[in-house]
Scaffold this motif. Sequence first.
Motif, PDB file in Angstrom:
ATOM      1  N   SER A   5      11.787  30.014  -8.398  1.00  0.00           N
ATOM      2  CA  SER A   5      11.589  29.172  -9.569  1.00  0.00           C
ATOM      3  C   SER A   5      12.613  29.560 -10.632  1.00  0.00           C
ATOM      4  CB  SER A   5      10.171  29.320 -10.123  1.00  0.00           C
ATOM      5  OG  SER A   5       9.929  28.345 -11.130  1.00  0.00           O
ATOM      6  N   THR A   6      12.637  28.815 -11.708  1.00  0.00           N
ATOM      7  CA  THR A   6      13.548  29.116 -12.814  1.00  0.00           C
ATOM      8  C   THR A   6      13.113  30.413 -13.489  1.00  0.00           C
ATOM      9  OG1 THR A   6      12.180  27.827 -14.336  1.00  0.00           O
ATOM     10  CG2 THR A   6      14.011  26.679 -13.266  1.00  0.00           C
ATOM     11  N   PRO A   7      14.014  31.105 -14.170  1.00  0.00           N
ATOM     12  CA  PRO A   7      13.614  32.350 -14.843  1.00  0.00           C
ATOM     13  C   PRO A   7      12.563  32.118 -15.916  1.00  0.00           C
ATOM     14  CG  PRO A   7      15.871  31.713 -15.441  1.00  0.00           C
ATOM     15  CD  PRO A   7      15.475  30.852 -14.292  1.00  0.00           C
ATOM     16  N   GLN A   8      12.613  30.953 -16.588  1.00  0.00           N
ATOM     17  CA  GLN A   8      11.640  30.674 -17.649  1.00  0.00           C
ATOM     18  C   GLN A   8      10.243  30.460 -17.084  1.00  0.00           C
ATOM     19  OE1 GLN A   8      14.564  29.192 -17.247  1.00  0.00           O
ATOM     20  NE2 GLN A   8      15.723  29.171 -19.160  1.00  0.00           N
ATOM     21  N   TRP A   9      10.162  29.744 -15.961  1.00  0.00           N
ATOM     22  CA  TRP A   9       8.838  29.567 -15.357  1.00  0.00           C
ATOM     23  C   TRP A   9       8.352  30.884 -14.751  1.00  0.00           C
ATOM     24  CZ3 TRP A   9       5.139  26.109 -15.781  1.00  0.00           C
ATOM     25  CH2 TRP A   9       4.040  26.252 -14.939  1.00  0.00           C
ATOM     26  N   THR A  10       9.242  31.627 -14.128  1.00  0.00           N
ATOM     27  CA  THR A  10       8.865  32.896 -13.518  1.00  0.00           C
ATOM     28  C   THR A  10       8.331  33.872 -14.557  1.00  0.00           C
ATOM     29  OG1 THR A  10      10.505  32.633 -11.760  1.00  0.00           O
ATOM     30  CG2 THR A  10       9.719  34.868 -12.193  1.00  0.00           C
ATOM     31  N   ASN A  36       8.691  23.484 -19.884  1.00  0.00           N
ATOM     32  CA  ASN A  36       9.986  22.814 -19.910  1.00  0.00           C
ATOM     33  C   ASN A  36      10.831  23.119 -18.672  1.00  0.00           C
ATOM     34  OD1 ASN A  36      10.539  21.334 -22.574  1.00  0.00           O
ATOM     35  ND2 ASN A  36       9.666  23.276 -23.287  1.00  0.00           N
ATOM     36  N   PHE A  37      10.484  24.180 -17.951  1.00  0.00           N
ATOM     37  CA  PHE A  37      11.274  24.623 -16.801  1.00  0.00           C
ATOM     38  C   PHE A  37      10.412  24.705 -15.549  1.00  0.00           C
ATOM     39  CE2 PHE A  37      13.191  26.157 -20.686  1.00  0.00           C
ATOM     40  CZ  PHE A  37      14.524  25.814 -20.528  1.00  0.00           C
ATOM     41  N   ASP A  38       9.509  23.752 -15.415  1.00  0.00           N
ATOM     42  CA  ASP A  38       8.557  23.730 -14.303  1.00  0.00           C
ATOM     43  C   ASP A  38       9.218  23.185 -13.031  1.00  0.00           C
ATOM     44  OD1 ASP A  38       6.223  23.801 -12.826  1.00  0.00           O
ATOM     45  OD2 ASP A  38       5.412  21.945 -13.682  1.00  0.00           O
ATOM     46  N   VAL A  39      10.175  23.949 -12.515  1.00  0.00           N
ATOM     47  CA  VAL A  39      10.920  23.550 -11.325  1.00  0.00           C
ATOM     48  C   VAL A  39      10.851  24.687 -10.299  1.00  0.00           C
ATOM     49  CG1 VAL A  39      13.087  22.653 -10.406  1.00  0.00           C
ATOM     50  CG2 VAL A  39      12.528  22.316 -12.833  1.00  0.00           C
ATOM     51  N   GLY A  40      10.592  24.339  -9.065  1.00  0.00           N
ATOM     52  CA  GLY A  40      10.530  25.338  -8.009  1.00  0.00           C
ATOM     53  C   GLY A  40      11.337  24.892  -6.800  1.00  0.00           C
ATOM     54  N   ALA A  41      11.559  25.812  -5.895  1.00  0.00           N
ATOM     55  CA  ALA A  41      12.302  25.508  -4.672  1.00  0.00           C
ATOM     56  C   ALA A  41      11.787  26.393  -3.554  1.00  0.00           C
ATOM     57  CB  ALA A  41      13.796  25.729  -4.876  1.00  0.00           C
ATOM     58  N   ASP A  74      19.592  25.482 -15.851  1.00  0.00           N
ATOM     59  CA  ASP A  74      18.690  26.410 -15.170  1.00  0.00           C
ATOM     60  C   ASP A  74      18.199  25.836 -13.847  1.00  0.00           C
ATOM     61  OD1 ASP A  74      18.180  28.799 -17.068  1.00  0.00           O
ATOM     62  OD2 ASP A  74      18.065  27.058 -18.370  1.00  0.00           O
ATOM     63  N   ALA A  75      17.924  24.539 -13.827  1.00  0.00           N
ATOM     64  CA  ALA A  75      17.539  23.897 -12.568  1.00  0.00           C
ATOM     65  C   ALA A  75      18.707  23.922 -11.585  1.00  0.00           C
ATOM     66  CB  ALA A  75      17.087  22.466 -12.824  1.00  0.00           C
ATOM     67  N   LYS A  76      19.906  23.734 -12.107  1.00  0.00           N
ATOM     68  CA  LYS A  76      21.089  23.780 -11.248  1.00  0.00           C
ATOM     69  C   LYS A  76      21.275  25.165 -10.648  1.00  0.00           C
ATOM     70  CE  LYS A  76      26.062  22.848 -11.156  1.00  0.00           C
ATOM     71  NZ  LYS A  76      27.250  22.435 -11.957  1.00  0.00           N
TER      72      LYS A  76
END
Length: 329
Positions: A188-193, A199-204, A318-320
Amino acid sequence: MRRSLHTPRRILGALAATGALLAGTLVAAAPATAAPGSPTHVKASDSETGRPTDTAAYWTAERMRAAEPLDLLPAAVGEVTDRIAKGTELLVPPTEAPPGAEAFPESGAPWTGGGQVATTSGRVFFTYDGRQASCSGNAVTSANKSTVLTAGHCVKMDGAWHTDWVFVPGYHDGEAPYGTWTAAKTLSTPQWTASEDINFDVGAAVVEPLDGKQLTDVVGAQGVAFNSGYDKAMYAFGFPAADPYDGTELIHCSGNSTRDVLLTDDHSLGCDMTGGSSGGPWFEEFDESTGTGLQSSVNSFGYTFLPGYMFGPYFGDDAKNLYEEAQTS
């Protein structure tokens, strides 16, 4: 999405402090701050979780049908209710369908157009707090041919990484027509982690090969776009499993997106998808005839006071960075 069967522990104290959450009261998470950095990742190791060695085999049709939709239920925020009281509203531009579009605009309906999106989109299953839970995800073009994008809370929530994580592309009513793909790594992004900043609710996830093949060689892949701006025609897809949906089929929404003017820097889209759709892809430049587009967000949350709208994080640097980390893993 805010329609949740799970309330993160970090929310319970805030709810207790603010009193009972009444029907129609806004629930939204205040953005937290976190230092920038590389995405944090964990390996989905069954030896650590105590689950069966074959995670894919663990997710039987019965377990997949029984999995509960996982989504966010953040606490009430006075700042946002104050803005509402002062008359701040979402500004929705006139809806103009892209050339050749038939399923636009749409607030929530089964996707019958076929094409690539019917195979790249899928349900995500995992164990959260001892429960079998579900989200949505999408296979994207990647150097390792094994990268799935989803929401941050679909890989980590309430301070813990989910386990027994699998991706089922093309899911339909308990069936896995293209196989069940086990995560070797989730990120995940450092902000969500660090602080689960909405705002950074992105995972992979990086999934393991299946029967000697890589994921996108089997199901295809969607392109990805970063820093592409706001106010675009968007198509959102997912597998909502909370009422009135049941998680058995791919649902889509479409329309002209706007920027959230209330709390976040997210995209906003008219959509009535419910819990379980989190992590499903948002596409710009989507071609209905081929089912292809550029993924530039994921289903993330909704405000309870504003039914019929869904929000997705802006794919910025950050998503990139998260995507680059995943596709080279």
